[in-house]
Design a protein around this motif. Structure first.
Motif, PDB file in Angstrom:
ATOM      1  N   SER A 126       0.918  -1.142  -0.013  1.00  0.00           N
ATOM      2  CA  SER A 126      -0.005  -0.110   0.059  1.00  0.00           C
ATOM      3  C   SER A 126       0.720   1.351   0.088  1.00  0.00           C
ATOM      4  N   VAL A 127       1.829   1.300   0.655  1.00  0.00           N
ATOM      5  CA  VAL A 127       3.071   2.431   0.745  1.00  0.00           C
ATOM      6  C   VAL A 127       3.309   2.826  -0.584  1.00  0.00           C
ATOM      7  N   ARG A 128       3.608   1.550  -1.235  1.00  0.00           N
ATOM      8  CA  ARG A 128       4.306   1.574  -2.662  1.00  0.00           C
ATOM      9  C   ARG A 128       3.274   2.458  -3.782  1.00  0.00           C
ATOM     10  N   GLN A 129       2.090   1.821  -3.578  1.00  0.00           N
ATOM     11  CA  GLN A 129       1.099   2.460  -4.343  1.00  0.00           C
ATOM     12  C   GLN A 129       0.652   4.123  -3.794  1.00  0.00           C
ATOM     13  N   ALA A 130       1.015   4.361  -2.465  1.00  0.00           N
ATOM     14  CA  ALA A 130       0.615   5.723  -2.126  1.00  0.00           C
ATOM     15  C   ALA A 130       1.721   6.463  -2.667  1.00  0.00           C
ATOM     16  N   ARG A 131       3.060   5.823  -2.830  1.00  0.00           N
ATOM     17  CA  ARG A 131       4.277   6.953  -3.221  1.00  0.00           C
ATOM     18  C   ARG A 131       4.043   7.030  -4.658  1.00  0.00           C
TER      19      ARG A 131
ATOM     20  N   GLY B  63      -8.483   6.586   9.237  1.00  0.00           N
ATOM     21  CA  GLY B  63      -8.950   5.298   8.515  1.00  0.00           C
ATOM     22  C   GLY B  63      -7.842   4.312   8.199  1.00  0.00           C
ATOM     23  N   TYR B  64      -8.024   3.233   7.526  1.00  0.00           N
ATOM     24  CA  TYR B  64      -7.053   2.084   6.819  1.00  0.00           C
ATOM     25  C   TYR B  64      -6.232   2.812   5.982  1.00  0.00           C
ATOM     26  N   VAL B  65      -6.937   3.877   5.103  1.00  0.00           N
ATOM     27  CA  VAL B  65      -6.116   4.413   4.019  1.00  0.00           C
ATOM     28  C   VAL B  65      -5.075   5.217   4.347  1.00  0.00           C
ATOM     29  N   SER B  66      -5.219   5.730   5.500  1.00  0.00           N
ATOM     30  CA  SER B  66      -4.334   7.079   5.840  1.00  0.00           C
ATOM     31  C   SER B  66      -2.750   6.606   6.326  1.00  0.00           C
ATOM     32  N   LEU B  67      -2.710   5.406   6.909  1.00  0.00           N
ATOM     33  CA  LEU B  67      -1.293   5.075   7.220  1.00  0.00           C
ATOM     34  C   LEU B  67      -0.364   4.998   6.115  1.00  0.00           C
ATOM     35  N   PRO B  68      -0.869   4.182   5.215  1.00  0.00           N
ATOM     36  CA  PRO B  68       0.152   4.108   3.987  1.00  0.00           C
ATOM     37  C   PRO B  68       0.459   5.633   3.288  1.00  0.00           C
ATOM     38  N   VAL B  69      -0.579   6.260   3.253  1.00  0.00           N
ATOM     39  CA  VAL B  69      -0.251   7.595   2.590  1.00  0.00           C
ATOM     40  C   VAL B  69       0.821   8.511   3.345  1.00  0.00           C
ATOM     41  N   TYR B  70       0.581   8.310   4.867  1.00  0.00           N
ATOM     42  CA  TYR B  70       1.376   9.235   5.871  1.00  0.00           C
ATOM     43  C   TYR B  70       2.886   8.732   5.689  1.00  0.00           C
ATOM     44  N   LEU B  71       2.964   7.227   5.630  1.00  0.00           N
ATOM     45  CA  LEU B  71       4.465   6.704   5.571  1.00  0.00           C
ATOM     46  C   LEU B  71       4.949   7.004   4.186  1.00  0.00           C
ATOM     47  N   ALA B  72       4.312   7.231   3.107  1.00  0.00           N
ATOM     48  CA  ALA B  72       4.726   7.383   1.879  1.00  0.00           C
ATOM     49  C   ALA B  72       5.059   8.719   1.754  1.00  0.00           C
ATOM     50  N   ALA B  73       4.431   9.739   2.257  1.00  0.00           N
ATOM     51  CA  ALA B  73       4.497  11.220   2.254  1.00  0.00           C
ATOM     52  C   ALA B  73       5.999  11.307   2.915  1.00  0.00           C
ATOM     53  N   ARG B  74       5.913  10.952   3.992  1.00  0.00           N
ATOM     54  CA  ARG B  74       7.174  11.025   4.957  1.00  0.00           C
ATOM     55  C   ARG B  74       8.567  10.559   4.119  1.00  0.00           C
ATOM     56  N   SER B  75       8.419   9.314   3.524  1.00  0.00           N
ATOM     57  CA  SER B  75       9.527   8.849   2.825  1.00  0.00           C
ATOM     58  C   SER B  75       9.898   9.778   1.529  1.00  0.00           C
ATOM     59  N   LEU B  76       9.090  10.470   1.058  1.00  0.00           N
ATOM     60  CA  LEU B  76       9.435  11.430   0.017  1.00  0.00           C
ATOM     61  C   LEU B  76       9.520  12.686   0.382  1.00  0.00           C
ATOM     62  N   GLY B  77       9.648  13.184   1.708  1.00  0.00           N
ATOM     63  CA  GLY B  77       9.790  14.410   2.183  1.00  0.00           C
ATOM     64  C   GLY B  77       8.670  15.268   1.823  1.00  0.00           C
ATOM     65  N   ILE B  78       7.389  14.830   1.681  1.00  0.00           N
ATOM     66  CA  ILE B  78       6.155  15.659   1.404  1.00  0.00           C
ATOM     67  C   ILE B  78       5.651  15.924   2.947  1.00  0.00           C
ATOM     68  N   PRO B  79       5.333  17.266   3.443  1.00  0.00           N
ATOM     69  CA  PRO B  79       5.020  17.500   4.550  1.00  0.00           C
ATOM     70  C   PRO B  79       3.416  16.871   4.808  1.00  0.00           C
TER      71      PRO B  79
END
Length: 365
Positions: free
Chosen positions: A81-86, A102-118
């Motif tokens: 899911s993190v890969r898809q979010a990235r 919700g379930y969808v938010s955690l992968p997006v949070y982790l993906a954003a952090r890995s990309l340096g997106i606030p």
């Protein structure tokens, strides 16, 4: 021009504030871009596109509440899911990721952090969910609906709600709202609603208390839930007082029901608590008895501030409903005082203020 990606889904508790905030971001930055991220199993697949937002889907990562074999699959699912979010964040050239839990938010949070997106998070409930607990450690802004939500760095914003509720003119709309539901424009009115799906215990108590409340001259608008209404649920009129009981399955624009009512009986989900406080509607809260106790916690600050009453679900039968409702309507000073208290406890225009902060953070990224 900001590029904003919003994440949230599963239930209306996550999608409604997402949509309300997205609308205000679009108004403030019409040249920017907006995209929402959800999963195929949530309410977002219908309500987000209906609101005019583009929806991208990623695989859900449900977290088991106990030690089961399903727990072993979580790391792999999360990685996928993190890969898809990235991919989505790169595709959208995101300047900021805004999550509503919700379930969808955690992968997006982790993906954003890995990309340096606030990251900006908004927590709807008084007791935060796991995804927002994790993201609060690195988010640029932690916005919460309730004043006592235990998240590090939390700022009390209130709950983003639609303009129709945030700017509701209760006094100006009351007569038309009542007649629109087939009620008397000048009669004391009780709204009963257990949420979008209804609530069996509240519905049962209402039917048991109906005769006494109608005899007291209080008309009732009862939202049973679309799956609960049957051909036996019909309008009932008291022969002596003329007060009417009007059952409906669902109300599309709840602001009309709020405007029609002098008081309400309902659950204490985050949406109900904050919407009724925003419009100044006194409520007898009957929290859902399941989960982690978050519904009871949601209503605590309103009850403590004199804007609501809390009754345990196990204690809420017909007799208790009758006595609580009559106690409100029999005191001419109590309902106006509760209305004022509710409005005073909730920050104004949460959606507009959250949208402004999101755009500020996007500009700095």
């Amino acid at each position: 021009m900001a590029h904003v990606v919003l994440a949230g889904g599963g239930t209306a508790g996550h999608t409604s504030p997402l949509i309300a905030t997205a609308e205000r971001i679009a108004e403030a930055d019409p040249s920017g871009t907006l995209a929402a991220v959800g999963t195929a199993r949530g309410l977002e697949t219908t309500v987000v596109p209906a609101a005019g937002l583009r929806l991208e889907l990623i695989p859900p990562v449900p977290l088991p509440r106990s030690l089961t074999p399903e727990l072993l699959a979580v790391p792999w699912r999360l990685v996928q899911s993190v890969r898809q979010a990235r991919r989505i964040l790169r595709q959208e050239a995101a300047d900021v990721a805004v999550g509503f839990g919700g379930y969808v938010s955690l992968p997006v949070y982790l993906a954003a952090r890995s990309l340096g997106i606030p990251v900006v998070i908004h927590e709807q409930n008084a007791l935060p969910g796991l995804a927002n607990k994790v993201a609060a450690r690195f988010a640029k802004l932690v916005a919460v609906s309730f004043p006592d939500t235990p998240l590090a760095g939390a700022e009390y914003f209130g709950l983003p709600v639609r303009r129709g509720i945030a700017e509701l003119d209760v006094d100006g709309r009351r007569a038309a709202a009542r007649t629109g539901f087939g009620l008397d424009a000048d009669r004391p009115t009780l709204l009963v609603s257990g949420g979008s799906q209804g609530a069996l215990s509240i519905n049962t108590a209402t039917l048991g208390a109906r005769a006494a409340l109608l005899a007291a001259g209080i008309q009732i608008l009862h939202v049973l839930g679309p799956k609960n209404i049957t051909e036996t649920d019909v309008v009932v009129t008291d022969d002596t007082t003329g007060a009417r009981y009007v059952p409906v399955g669902y109300v599309e624009a709840m602001e009309d029901a709020y405007a029609a009512a002098d008081a309400m009986v309902g659950r204490s989900g985050a949406g109900t608590v904050m919407e009724t406080a925003t419009v100044g509607l006194p409520v007898i809260f009957v929290p859902l008895p399941h989960g982690n106790g978050e519904q009871a916690r949601n209503a605590t600050f309103l009850v403590a501030g004199g804007a609501g009453v809390l009754v345990d679900n196990a204690d809420f039968g017909a007799d208790r409903m009758r006595s609580e409702v009559l106690a409100l309507f029999d005191d001419p000073e109590r309902l106006p005082a509760m209305r004022a208290a509710g409005r005073a406890l909730v920050p104004p225009d949460a959606a507009g203020r959250l949208a402004a902060r999101v755009l500020q953070i996007a500009e700095r990224s």
